[in-house]
Structure formats: structure tokens, C-alpha cells
Design an enzyme around this catalytic site. Structure first.
Site, PDB file in Angstrom:
ATOM      1  N   LYS A 100       0.845  -1.199   0.000  1.00  0.00           N
ATOM      2  CA  LYS A 100       0.000   0.000   0.000  1.00  0.00           C
ATOM      3  C   LYS A 100       0.879   1.247   0.000  1.00  0.00           C
ATOM      4  CE  LYS A 100      -3.817   2.093   2.627  1.00  0.00           C
ATOM      5  NZ  LYS A 100      -4.641   2.010   3.847  1.00  0.00           N
TER       6      LYS A 100
ATOM      7  N   SER B  92      -9.512   1.869   3.061  1.00  0.00           N
ATOM      8  CA  SER B  92      -8.692   2.597   2.134  1.00  0.00           C
ATOM      9  C   SER B  92      -7.658   1.745   1.406  1.00  0.00           C
ATOM     10  CB  SER B  92      -7.953   3.710   2.876  1.00  0.00           C
ATOM     11  OG  SER B  92      -7.120   3.175   3.887  1.00  0.00           O
TER      12      SER B  92
ATOM     13  N   SER C 111      -9.590  -0.354   7.310  1.00  0.00           N
ATOM     14  CA  SER C 111      -9.044  -0.294   5.946  1.00  0.00           C
ATOM     15  C   SER C 111      -8.319  -1.522   5.441  1.00  0.00           C
ATOM     16  CB  SER C 111      -8.107   0.897   5.819  1.00  0.00           C
ATOM     17  OG  SER C 111      -8.856   2.060   5.668  1.00  0.00           O
TER      18      SER C 111
HETATM   19  N1  GLN Z   1     -12.983   4.287   6.521  1.00  0.00           N
HETATM   20  C1  GLN Z   1     -12.308   4.784   7.677  1.00  0.00           C
HETATM   21  C2  GLN Z   1     -11.945   6.235   7.485  1.00  0.00           C
HETATM   22  O1  GLN Z   1     -12.286   6.757   6.477  1.00  0.00           O
HETATM   23  C3  GLN Z   1     -11.114   3.941   7.969  1.00  0.00           C
HETATM   24  C4  GLN Z   1      -9.919   4.280   7.184  1.00  0.00           C
HETATM   25  C5  GLN Z   1      -8.721   3.447   7.562  1.00  0.00           C
HETATM   26  O2  GLN Z   1      -8.836   2.438   8.245  1.00  0.00           O
HETATM   27  N2  GLN Z   1      -7.550   3.911   7.162  1.00  0.00           N
HETATM   28  O3  GLN Z   1     -11.339   6.834   8.304  1.00  0.00           O
END
Ligand code: GLN
Length: 483
Positions: free
Chosen positions: A78, A153, A177
Site C-alpha cells: 500500500k 482505504s 481499511s
Molecule cells: N474508513 C475509515 C476512514 O475513512 C477507515 C480508514 C482506515 O482504516 N484507514 O477513516
């Protein structure tokens, strides 16, 4: 047959010379070239670095040396994990041309274990999002249904594994994420306990919530990768100085006799019927495997979303203050003063969602509101953590849906940030409590979209989480064979 290629099957081939690390890397690059234009999982490929590493592994194999656990395994990383000499963007325009001078510890450990890093994967900008639509570069399409999001994400990492463009990937999980994109793409995603894996070299979003973990095709592969990346790192003072179990050996233990909690708060309003049905069948299956199913309650769950979106944004507003156009990253041109340079660099470099988070976080931390929002959220975080501690006095693990729905359509929620935030309901709790969790496939909707089962465990007890996940996965494979 890239589909069936796992870490477990790839490494022996490289060791016994029935294939080579170089051939595996080339095959995957070929697949990327063919598939990724429509999927969009990769932002940067690092062919030279990959082929050099593959060659090193092949030479070791030729000399007959025993190979490390990820020898020759093509992986994707990532783009929030720093890679020395390889562009690392965090999905943001502000870091579009950033070339880190050092490697993230988790990536360095993967490579030391023989992994071949193919490239860097697309993600929501600074990991803020649940659909990958917040990438500054391009959205990612779900390989299982191209009109759907892959989740976020870590959407690029999940899509890369699901589309056989990598055997395994690393992602990061701050509010879901790793687990949510794994569930949307039909692969395995493991978030380790907070502190189990060093965060050194991870571009910070919310430091008390950020976790690095694997996305793989099988539970066993997740266990192998965790064994490689886990453990104390002097470069991250929050990494725990605890022994790392042999996770793969732990898998051999059965799930029989384990107590598995089912919390009613995770089966309420908003849960899609098909998801509910699949998760309930999975719970039945666990019962047949000899687990004792215990009804439990995690009463503070309804407060998790607001708590998460206060703490995560507060920490983000502080972490992202470093992008000022001075030290690294994007700098606006043609400015007349220092303050204009700061303002315009940030205005032009950050996307809309990142700006929204910075504003929310700054507001929650400002004098007069700090006690009402940030401090209150910290207190609720403690209550949420206690919910888990009490539950884990009675049970060894907790099962829930990973997400209330299967993958939604691209564009479906992108104009409604609140709807997007609410979809994180089942994942943010584990980040807030710091407990480990995995998402594994547990069926498909009528439209053939994957559904994810989440299994949560005690702090530093990834072994039990993996054991249950593995037992479930094996029984699933067995019933698929009987069909
Ligand atoms: N969807 C969550 C957010 O937008 C989690 C994102 C993540 O785990 N990096 O913050």
C-alpha cells in the site's frame, strides 16, 4: 495458474527449482499489464527492484540454501508504506513526487524474508476513506464487479490480491481499511493487535489507531506474513516487546472447544439481509466445528462511529500539519509570502476529504471544544475497550459481519460523507480498542459479490483469531469440494 498461487504453494516451487522467483515476478507483471488498466490497483511499479530481489532469491535457491518464508513471493505494498527510492504518494497530490530515503520496517522485514515487491498500491488519500474513491490519482475498480468499489482505504492492495496481480499485499487499518476491502474483494485481511507490528515508515493518519497488516488469499498465508512482520522494533516505541508465536503451527490446533461470542449490537438496523444470512450460516458452521456460541453484549458500540471520527480526525489534523510545502512534498508556485506558501501548498495539495478531516479534527481540538469532543471521545474509547475486556472474560473470540453491506457501486456514496462514515460501524471498534481482527470470505450475495466474516480476538491473541478463521476456511473448502 496464478489463481491458486499462494505463499504456501509458491515458495516450495522456488526452493525446489520447479519455478523461479524471476518467472513468478514476470508472470505477475504480465498479469498487471493485462488487467490493471481497468482495475487501477497499482500507482507505481518497481520492476528493477523486484527483478534484482528475484535474482538474489534464485541465486540462493541455486546454491541449495534453505530459503526464508516469503522467498520469491510477489507482493504489493500500500502506498502509505515508505519504500526507499520508490515513489510513495499516500494517494495524495501533496506527495505525488515524494521519494523516501528509507524503508518502512514492515516492508524491510518482508524483503528480508525473500518477498519480491512488485509495486505500490492505490489507496484513499492518506488512508482516509472506505471506497478508494478519495485517491488523488484514480479510483480502483473491484475485480469481482468492475462497477463496484473495492472498499478502502487499502482498496488497491485488496484488488491486487483478488485479481491475482500479487500473491499477498500489505495494507493499513485505522478504522477498517484492511478488513473492509478484503471483505469487498473476497480475500483475507488481518489487522494485528495495536503494537504487534511496527509502524515505523508508515505515513501517519491517526497514530493511536494505525495498524499495518497482510491481505492474502488464505488464512495460512496471513499467518505466514504476520510471523514475518510482527515483533519489537526499536524504531517504534509503541511496538510491543513480546514473543511472536509460530502462527502457522498454531493453525494446526482445532477450533473445537473455543468459546465464540456473538454480540447483538452487530446484527441490528442497517445490516443487509444477505450479509446477515451469510454470517449466521458461518456461525452455524463454527458450531458444527465444535465452537461454543455465546450471546454477548458490547453495549457502547452505538457510540463507536462518532468516537472514531473525533479521535481519528483530531490526530490526523496534527499529523498532517507537517505538509507545509517547506520540507518535502508539493509546494505552490508564484507565492508572495510565507503564509501564502503554506496556505496555497495545502489548498492545492490536499483533496476534499482530507481537508474535511483536518477541519473536523482542528475543531474538535480547539479551546472550548476540546473537553466537549476530544476528551469525551477518549473517555468513550475507554468504555468501548472495557466492553471488549469484559466480553473476553467470557469468550475467546467474537464474530461479526465485517461490513453491513457487500461492495457498493462507484459513486453511490461519494457525495454523502456521513453515509460513507456510517458504513464503518463494525470495523472501527477493534481499532479503538486495539484488539486484533480478521476478515475472511463467508459467501456471496445473489449478485455474486463477496461477503466478509469478521473474527476479533484478545489483545495479542492473533493466534486464536487465525485458528478459528483457518478452521472455518478449511470446512468451507471441504464443502466446496463435495459439491
Ligand atoms: N474508513 C475509515 C476512514 O475513512 C477507515 C480508514 C482506515 O482504516 N484507514 O477513516
Amino acid at each position: 495458474m496464478l489463481r491458486s498461487l499462494t505463499i504456501e504453494s509458491a515458495r516450495p516451487g522456488v526452493q525446489q527449482r520447479s519455478t523461479t522467483a524471476l518467472a513468478l515476478a514476470e508472470e505477475h507483471y504480465f498479469r498487471i499489464q493485462k488487467e490493471d488498466e481497468q482495475i487501477g490497483a497499482f500507482l507505481t511499479l518497481c520492476r528493477e527492484r523486484a527483478l534484482e530481489q528475484a535474482d538474489r532469491i534464485d541465486r540462493m535457491a541455486a546454491e541449495g540454501n534453505p530459503l526464508p518464508p516469503l522467498a520469491g513471493v510477489p507482493v504489493a505494498i500500500k502506498d502509505v508504506l515508505n519504500t526507499r527510492g520508490v515513489r510513495t504518494t499516500a494517494g495524495s497530490k501533496i506527495l505525488e513526487h515524494y521519494i523516501p530515503p528509507y524503508d518502512c520496517t514492515a516492508v524491510a522485514r518482508m524483503e528480508a524474508a525473500g518477498a519480491v515487491v512488485l509495486g505500490k498500491t492505490n489507496c484513499d488519500e492518506f488512508a482516509m476513506g472506505s471506497s478508494n474513491e478519495n485517491s488523488a490519482f484514480r479510483p480502483v475498480h473491484n475485480p469481482r464487479a468492475l462497477d463496484r468499489v473495492p472498499g478502502g482505504s487499502s482498496g488497491g492492495s485488496a484488488a491486487a490480491v483478488a485479481a491475482d496481480m500479487a500473491v499477498a499485499a500489505l495494507g493499513s487499518d485505522t478504522g477498517g481499511s484492511i478488513r473492509q476491502p478484503a471483505s469487498f474483494c473476497g480475500v483475507v485481511g488481518l489487522m494485528p493487535t495495536y503494537g504487534r507490528v511496527s509502524r515505523y515508515g508508515l505515513i501517519a493518519f491517526a497514530s493511536s489507531l494505525d495498524h499495518i497488516g497482510p491481505i492474502t488469499k488464505t488464512v495460512k498465508d496471513a499467518a505466514i506474513v504476520l510471523g514475518v512482520i510482527a515483533g519489537r522494533d526499536p524504531m517504534d516505541s509503541t511496538s510491543a516487546d513480546l514473543p511472536v508465536p509460530d502462527y502457522v503451527a498454531e493453525l494446526a490446533k482445532q477450533a473445537r472447544g473455543l468459546k465464540v461470542g456473538v454480540a447483538k449490537e452487530y446484527f441490528g438496523e442497517g445490516l443487509d439481509d444477505e450479509v446477515r444470512h451469510a454470517v449466521e450460516s458461518a456461525i452455524d458452521k463454527l458450531k458444527h466445528l465444535g465452537c461454543e456460541i455465546v450471546p454477548i453484549s458490547l453495549p457502547h458500540t452505538p457510540y463507536a462511529i462518532p468516537t472514531y471520527y473525533i479521535i481519528a480526525t483530531a490526530e490526523a489534523s496534527s499529523n498532517l500539519a507537517r505538509y507545509d510545502g517547506v520540507r518535502y512534498g508539493y509546494r505552490a508556485r508564484g507565492v508572495k509570502s510565507l503564509s501564502e506558501m503554506y496556505r496555497r501548498s495545502r489548498d492545492e495539495g490536499f483533496g476534499a476529504e482530507v481537508k474535511r478531516r483536518i477541519m473536523l479534527g482542528t475543531y474538535a481540538l480547539s479551546a472550548g471544544y476540546y473537553d466537549a469532543y476530544y476528551l469525551k471521545a477518549q473517555k468513550v474509547r475507554t468504555l468501548l475497550t472495557r466492553d471488549f475486556e469484559e466480553a473476553f472474560q467470557k469468550v475467546d473470540a467474537i464474530v461479526t459481519p465485517t461490513s453491513p453491506t457487500a461492495a457498493f457501486r462507484l459513486g453511490e456514496k461519494s457525495n454523502d460523507p456521513l453515509a460513507m462514515y456510517l458504513a464503518d460501524i463494525y470495523t472501527v471498534t477493534a481499532d479503538l480498542a486495539g484488539v486484533p481482527g480478521i476478515s475472511i470470505p463467508c459467501g456471496n450475495t445473489r449478485d455474486n459479490l463477496p461477503i466478509g466474516l469478521q473474527i476479533l480476538g484478545r489483545h495479542f491473541d492473533e493466534a486464536t483469531v487465525l485458528r478459528i478463521a483457518h478452521a472455518y476456511e478449511q470446512s468451507w473448502a471441504a464443502s466446496a469440494l463435495r459439491l
